[in-house]
Design an enzyme around this catalytic site. Structure first.
Site, PDB file in Angstrom:
ATOM      1  N   ARG A   1       9.346  -2.011   5.376  1.00 54.13           N
ATOM      2  CA  ARG A   1       8.380  -1.221   6.324  1.00 54.13           C
ATOM      3  C   ARG A   1       7.915  -1.817   7.373  1.00 54.13           C
ATOM      4  O   ARG A   1       7.343  -1.154   8.292  1.00 54.13           O
ATOM      5  CB  ARG A   1       7.300  -0.624   5.352  1.00 54.13           C
ATOM      6  CG  ARG A   1       8.136   0.204   4.208  1.00 54.13           C
ATOM      7  CD  ARG A   1       6.990   1.004   3.090  1.00 54.13           C
ATOM      8  NE  ARG A   1       6.167   1.856   3.853  1.00 54.13           N
ATOM      9  CZ  ARG A   1       5.321   2.528   3.267  1.00 54.13           C
ATOM     10  NH1 ARG A   1       4.939   2.263   2.081  1.00 54.13           N
ATOM     11  NH2 ARG A   1       4.629   3.389   4.019  1.00 54.13           N
TER      12      ARG A   1
ATOM     13  N   LYS B   1     -26.735   1.781   1.405  1.00 53.50           N
ATOM     14  CA  LYS B   1     -25.479   2.559   1.754  1.00 53.50           C
ATOM     15  C   LYS B   1     -25.292   3.842   0.949  1.00 53.50           C
ATOM     16  O   LYS B   1     -25.734   3.978  -0.339  1.00 53.50           O
ATOM     17  CB  LYS B   1     -24.120   1.577   1.193  1.00 53.50           C
ATOM     18  CG  LYS B   1     -23.755   0.909   2.146  1.00 53.50           C
ATOM     19  CD  LYS B   1     -22.423   0.205   1.900  1.00 53.50           C
ATOM     20  CE  LYS B   1     -21.545  -0.737   2.856  1.00 53.50           C
ATOM     21  NZ  LYS B   1     -21.738  -0.409   4.258  1.00 53.50           N
TER      22      LYS B   1
ATOM     23  N   HIS C   1      16.576  -6.669   5.617  1.00 47.83           N
ATOM     24  CA  HIS C   1      14.975  -6.627   6.110  1.00 47.83           C
ATOM     25  C   HIS C   1      14.605  -8.324   5.838  1.00 47.83           C
ATOM     26  O   HIS C   1      13.381  -8.430   5.999  1.00 47.83           O
ATOM     27  CB  HIS C   1      14.343  -5.969   5.060  1.00 47.83           C
ATOM     28  CG  HIS C   1      14.835  -4.354   4.909  1.00 47.83           C
ATOM     29  ND1 HIS C   1      14.624  -3.650   6.209  1.00 47.83           N
ATOM     30  CD2 HIS C   1      15.167  -3.523   4.159  1.00 47.83           C
ATOM     31  CE1 HIS C   1      15.183  -2.308   5.930  1.00 47.83           C
ATOM     32  NE2 HIS C   1      15.580  -2.482   4.487  1.00 47.83           N
TER      33      HIS C   1
ATOM     34  N   PRO D   1      -0.027  -5.096  -1.909  1.00 49.83           N
ATOM     35  CA  PRO D   1      -0.609  -6.165  -2.831  1.00 49.83           C
ATOM     36  C   PRO D   1      -2.048  -6.564  -2.468  1.00 49.83           C
ATOM     37  O   PRO D   1      -2.631  -6.255  -1.270  1.00 49.83           O
ATOM     38  CB  PRO D   1       0.223  -7.201  -2.308  1.00 49.83           C
ATOM     39  CG  PRO D   1       0.763  -6.978  -0.892  1.00 49.83           C
ATOM     40  CD  PRO D   1       0.972  -5.686  -0.921  1.00 49.83           C
ATOM     41  N   GLU D   2      -2.847  -6.776  -3.505  1.00 52.83           N
ATOM     42  CA  GLU D   2      -4.254  -7.097  -3.341  1.00 52.83           C
ATOM     43  C   GLU D   2      -4.222  -8.670  -3.486  1.00 52.83           C
ATOM     44  O   GLU D   2      -3.384  -9.290  -3.714  1.00 52.83           O
ATOM     45  CB  GLU D   2      -5.077  -6.263  -4.401  1.00 52.83           C
ATOM     46  CG  GLU D   2      -4.816  -4.767  -3.974  1.00 52.83           C
ATOM     47  CD  GLU D   2      -5.628  -3.961  -4.869  1.00 52.83           C
ATOM     48  OE1 GLU D   2      -6.898  -4.378  -5.382  1.00 52.83           O
ATOM     49  OE2 GLU D   2      -5.263  -2.798  -5.213  1.00 52.83           O
TER      50      GLU D   2
END
Ligand SMILES: [Zn+2]
Length: 293
Positions: A123, A166, A104, A2-3
């Site tokens: 996970r 950069k 879970h 997820p973002e």
């Protein structure tokens, strides 16, 4: 993974179930998440009221009446589910994976409102941590995070300064949580596409020699804000549509313009490009070679 928009959608889904309610009971069924939950985890939450549920980058921050803050991170596969009473009607599923097995369900919050909130994470890369509010600024998980992309402080000047000099690609720079917080592979690809900038372009080229922003930096900041706001809006509509069913939320609802669309037509109006995929730093980048320069 997820973002930011997915985490914000989870926050909006969880807030009505948590805010103003007390932790009546906290069950830790399996404490070895990304790192072990502290032994006093349940005791420190028990009896405390959640006074607000906020977000910083991809962390959810529950403010507690004790002066502590409960930090929660979904990791790769974490999800929250809200139920009304034990075994009762499911109010919503705030996550990304389609399958949920109760084995879970590692942490279960029984709220004084009668809502039961489960944290499910096959996970176990997700995490929770309790931090006193006074120590939040020094908290290592948050201290090195860059600016919130939807915050007012995040603008072209700030992004140009962070990219100034950069020698990495724009893709790598935007994926760096110290440059801007909460973006991952998907929204970096989408933002670069909206901005018409190649993911291979050197990050330094959005600033002039003094570090001042050029027109590319302006376009990139706009692109980031637009794709995040659209995804949050889509997440919000999926929240409304599925709130009272066993609905799925998050990125599946979102209409990407390049992400995961290799070989398909570019969705920029008037562009005849075909979306390409390449690998950068071990991750797939999707882009249009025609309109992204
Ligand atoms: Zn294009």
């Amino acid at each position: 993974m997820p973002e930011l928009p997915e985490v914000e959608t989870v926050r909006r889904g969880l807030a009505p179930a948590m805010e103003g309610a007390r932790f009546a009971k906290v069950e830790v069924r399996r404490g070895d998440l990304r790192w072990p939950l502290p032994r006093d985890f349940a005791r420190r939450l028990h009896g405390q009221t959640v006074t607000g549920l906020g977000r910083r980058a991809k962390y959810l921050l529950a403010d507690l009446s004790s002066g502590d803050i409960l930090l929660m991170h979904l990791g790769m596969s974490g999800s929250f589910h809200v139920f009304q009473n034990s075994g009762g009607k499911k109010l919503g599923a705030y996550h990304h994976e389609r399958k949920r097995h109760v084995t879970h369900d590692h942490v279960v919050f029984h709220m004084s409102s009668g809502n039961i909130i489960t944290f499910n994470d096959p996970r176990r890369f997700g995490s929770m941590k309790i931090v006193p509010r006074a120590k939040l600024e020094a908290e290592p998980l948050l201290a090195r995070l860059g600016p919130e992309p939807l915050g007012n402080a995040f603008d072209a000047a700030m992004l140009a300064q962070a990219c100034h000099g950069k020698k990495t690609s724009l893709k790598a720079a935007l994926s760096d949580q110290r440059v801007v917080a909460g973006l991952g592979n998907i929204y970096v690809c989408e933002a670069l596409h909206r901005a018409g900038l190649s993911p291979k372009r050197m990050a330094a080229t959005i600033a002039d020699r003094s570090g001042a922003p050029n027109e590319r930096a302006e376009r990139l900041v706009d692109g980031i804000k637009v794709v995040l706001n659209e995804a949050i809006r889509d997440g919000g509509s999926s929240l409304r549509d599925h709130k009272l069913t066993d609905g799925e939320l998050g990125m599946f609802q979102h209409n990407f313009r390049v992400y995961d669309r290799e070989g398909e037509k570019c969705r920029t109006p008037g562009c005849r490009g075909i979306v390409k995929r390449m690998v950068q730093n071990g991750r797939s980048t999707f882009y249009c070679p025609v309109c992204q320069k």
